[in-house]
Design a protein around this motif. Structure first.
Motif, PDB file in Angstrom:
ATOM      1  N   THR A  70       0.832  -1.211   0.000  1.00 40.82           N
ATOM      2  CA  THR A  70       0.000   0.000   0.000  1.00 40.82           C
ATOM      3  C   THR A  70       0.863   1.256   0.000  1.00 40.82           C
ATOM      4  O   THR A  70       0.409   2.331  -0.379  1.00 40.82           O
ATOM      5  CB  THR A  70      -0.886   0.025   1.264  1.00 40.82           C
ATOM      6  N   VAL A  71       2.112   1.105   0.444  1.00 39.54           N
ATOM      7  CA  VAL A  71       3.013   2.265   0.585  1.00 39.54           C
ATOM      8  C   VAL A  71       3.582   2.658  -0.777  1.00 39.54           C
ATOM      9  O   VAL A  71       4.147   1.812  -1.481  1.00 39.54           O
ATOM     10  CB  VAL A  71       4.160   1.942   1.572  1.00 39.54           C
ATOM     11  N   THR A  72       3.440   3.932  -1.144  1.00 38.41           N
ATOM     12  CA  THR A  72       3.994   4.411  -2.417  1.00 38.41           C
ATOM     13  C   THR A  72       5.231   5.287  -2.226  1.00 38.41           C
ATOM     14  O   THR A  72       6.031   5.432  -3.138  1.00 38.41           O
ATOM     15  CB  THR A  72       2.945   5.215  -3.216  1.00 38.41           C
ATOM     16  N   VAL A  73       5.362   5.879  -1.033  1.00 40.90           N
ATOM     17  CA  VAL A  73       6.480   6.807  -0.804  1.00 40.90           C
ATOM     18  C   VAL A  73       7.236   6.450   0.472  1.00 40.90           C
ATOM     19  O   VAL A  73       6.634   6.227   1.522  1.00 40.90           O
ATOM     20  CB  VAL A  73       5.956   8.264  -0.672  1.00 40.90           C
ATOM     21  N   ILE A  74       8.555   6.396   0.353  1.00 41.11           N
ATOM     22  CA  ILE A  74       9.428   6.306   1.520  1.00 41.11           C
ATOM     23  C   ILE A  74      10.064   7.691   1.645  1.00 41.11           C
ATOM     24  O   ILE A  74      10.764   8.141   0.733  1.00 41.11           O
ATOM     25  CB  ILE A  74      10.554   5.261   1.313  1.00 41.11           C
ATOM     26  N   GLY A  75       9.799   8.375   2.748  1.00 42.86           N
ATOM     27  CA  GLY A  75      10.225   9.765   2.890  1.00 42.86           C
ATOM     28  C   GLY A  75      11.728   9.936   3.069  1.00 42.86           C
ATOM     29  O   GLY A  75      12.477   8.966   3.271  1.00 42.86           O
ATOM     30  N   GLU A  76      12.165  11.182   3.016  1.00 45.20           N
ATOM     31  CA  GLU A  76      13.583  11.486   3.194  1.00 45.20           C
ATOM     32  C   GLU A  76      14.079  10.996   4.553  1.00 45.20           C
ATOM     33  O   GLU A  76      13.381  11.154   5.553  1.00 45.20           O
ATOM     34  CB  GLU A  76      13.810  13.003   3.117  1.00 45.20           C
ATOM     35  N   TYR A  77      15.253  10.392   4.558  1.00 50.03           N
ATOM     36  CA  TYR A  77      15.898   9.920   5.794  1.00 50.03           C
ATOM     37  C   TYR A  77      15.021   8.937   6.590  1.00 50.03           C
ATOM     38  O   TYR A  77      15.259   8.731   7.769  1.00 50.03           O
ATOM     39  CB  TYR A  77      16.271  11.106   6.713  1.00 50.03           C
ATOM     40  N   ALA A  78      14.021   8.318   5.945  1.00 50.13           N
ATOM     41  CA  ALA A  78      13.061   7.483   6.685  1.00 50.13           C
ATOM     42  C   ALA A  78      13.755   6.393   7.510  1.00 50.13           C
ATOM     43  O   ALA A  78      13.352   6.117   8.640  1.00 50.13           O
ATOM     44  CB  ALA A  78      12.044   6.863   5.732  1.00 50.13           C
ATOM     45  N   PHE A  79      14.798   5.789   6.944  1.00 50.07           N
ATOM     46  CA  PHE A  79      15.509   4.709   7.644  1.00 50.07           C
ATOM     47  C   PHE A  79      16.996   5.041   7.808  1.00 50.07           C
ATOM     48  O   PHE A  79      17.808   4.152   8.064  1.00 50.07           O
ATOM     49  CB  PHE A  79      15.359   3.384   6.886  1.00 50.07           C
ATOM     50  N   ALA A  80      17.357   6.292   7.659  1.00 47.83           N
ATOM     51  CA  ALA A  80      18.776   6.659   7.715  1.00 47.83           C
ATOM     52  C   ALA A  80      19.357   6.362   9.098  1.00 47.83           C
ATOM     53  O   ALA A  80      18.666   6.461  10.109  1.00 47.83           O
ATOM     54  CB  ALA A  80      18.937   8.142   7.389  1.00 47.83           C
ATOM     55  N   VAL A  94       5.682   0.550  -4.211  1.00 43.71           N
ATOM     56  CA  VAL A  94       6.532   1.694  -3.854  1.00 43.71           C
ATOM     57  C   VAL A  94       6.969   2.411  -5.140  1.00 43.71           C
ATOM     58  O   VAL A  94       7.412   1.769  -6.089  1.00 43.71           O
ATOM     59  CB  VAL A  94       7.782   1.250  -3.063  1.00 43.71           C
ATOM     60  N   GLU A  95       6.814   3.744  -5.154  1.00 46.89           N
ATOM     61  CA  GLU A  95       7.175   4.521  -6.343  1.00 46.89           C
ATOM     62  C   GLU A  95       8.335   5.472  -6.111  1.00 46.89           C
ATOM     63  O   GLU A  95       9.110   5.749  -7.019  1.00 46.89           O
ATOM     64  CB  GLU A  95       5.960   5.337  -6.829  1.00 46.89           C
ATOM     65  N   ILE A  96       8.437   5.995  -4.894  1.00 47.30           N
ATOM     66  CA  ILE A  96       9.464   7.015  -4.631  1.00 47.30           C
ATOM     67  C   ILE A  96      10.264   6.664  -3.380  1.00 47.30           C
ATOM     68  O   ILE A  96       9.691   6.380  -2.323  1.00 47.30           O
ATOM     69  CB  ILE A  96       8.809   8.402  -4.444  1.00 47.30           C
ATOM     70  N   LEU A  97      11.590   6.664  -3.524  1.00 47.11           N
ATOM     71  CA  LEU A  97      12.484   6.565  -2.372  1.00 47.11           C
ATOM     72  C   LEU A  97      13.085   7.955  -2.198  1.00 47.11           C
ATOM     73  O   LEU A  97      13.832   8.436  -3.064  1.00 47.11           O
ATOM     74  CB  LEU A  97      13.600   5.542  -2.621  1.00 47.11           C
ATOM     75  N   GLY A  98      12.734   8.619  -1.108  1.00 47.05           N
ATOM     76  CA  GLY A  98      13.169  10.000  -0.877  1.00 47.05           C
ATOM     77  C   GLY A  98      14.660  10.117  -0.632  1.00 47.05           C
ATOM     78  O   GLY A  98      15.348   9.116  -0.369  1.00 47.05           O
ATOM     79  N   ASN A  99      15.157  11.328  -0.684  1.00 45.10           N
ATOM     80  CA  ASN A  99      16.587  11.578  -0.473  1.00 45.10           C
ATOM     81  C   ASN A  99      17.073  10.914   0.815  1.00 45.10           C
ATOM     82  O   ASN A  99      16.410  11.005   1.845  1.00 45.10           O
ATOM     83  CB  ASN A  99      16.860  13.082  -0.350  1.00 45.10           C
TER      84      ASN A  99
END
Length: 205
Positions: A70-80, A94-99
């Motif tokens: 269901t998740v389309t976006v992983i935000g910036e630094y989400a797992f940094a 998933v469509e976007i892996l943020g910076n």
């Protein structure tokens, strides 16, 4: 009949979240202490569509995370800076892996990028020392320095890719790379300070 493996989702109480204007859920923080995190597909009957910025960053417990389709976006630094994170399951969707989404996950060995991904931001796998292989897809738009300082040793570039992203492999451990003939431009600094690079195979383009 078909049997689906039931995802043993972590309890909703371990997540902090907000709703967007459509009533969908964005995970903003993980407050649990589990090593294995299986993000729920729904919270209170509403779809979880994003892992927000910094949601899991600097968590030192997590070793495994499973992100639902269901998740389309992983935000910036989400797992940094998740120093113990070894394996990430990204589902189709998933469509976007943020910076810098997975930057400095020094033990991350295993992450497959699903075909649904359209965009990978800057420095997404920066300093991922345990990541050994990279795949550059023709259907993805890449930011800069995606695998900088990473442990990448080999990279596969899909036929159809015309630009190697800027700084993609700089300071990495890359040893060999095959560039398909579709490649017209190698971005600036793409291979800067790749001291172990011994073989770049160019297919006439």
């Amino acid at each position: 009949g078909c049997s689906t493996i039931l995802r043993q989702e972590n309890p909703v109480s371990e997540f902090t979240y907000v709703q967007d204007e459509n009533g969908n859920i964005i995970i903003t923080d993980y407050t649990g202490t589990k090593a294995n995190v299986i993000i729920p597909e729904k919270i209170n009957g509403r779809k979880v569509i994003a892992v927000g910025e910094y949601a899991f960053s600097e968590d030192q417990q997590i070793t495994y995370v499973d992100i639902p389709n269901t998740v389309t976006v992983i935000g910036e630094y989400a797992f940094a800076y998740c120093n113990e994170l070894k394996k990430v399951i990204l589902s189709e969707g998933v469509e976007i892996l943020g910076n810098s989404a997975f930057a400095a996950c020094s033990k991350l060995e295993n992450i497959e990028i699903p075909k649904t991904v359209k965009e990978i931001g800057d420095k997404v796998f920066l300093d991922c020392k345990s990541l050994k292989h990279a795949y550059i897809s023709a259907s993805v738009k890449y930011g800069g320095n995606v695998f900088m300082y990473s442990g990448i040793e080999s990279a596969e570039i899909e036929e159809g890719v015309d630009v190697i992203p800027m700084g993609a492999f700089c300071y990495s451990k890359i040893k060999e790379i095959v560039l398909p003939k579709s490649v017209k431009v190698v971005g600036s600094l793409a291979f800067l300070k790749c001291e172990e690079l011994s073989s770049v195979i160019l297919n006439q383009g």
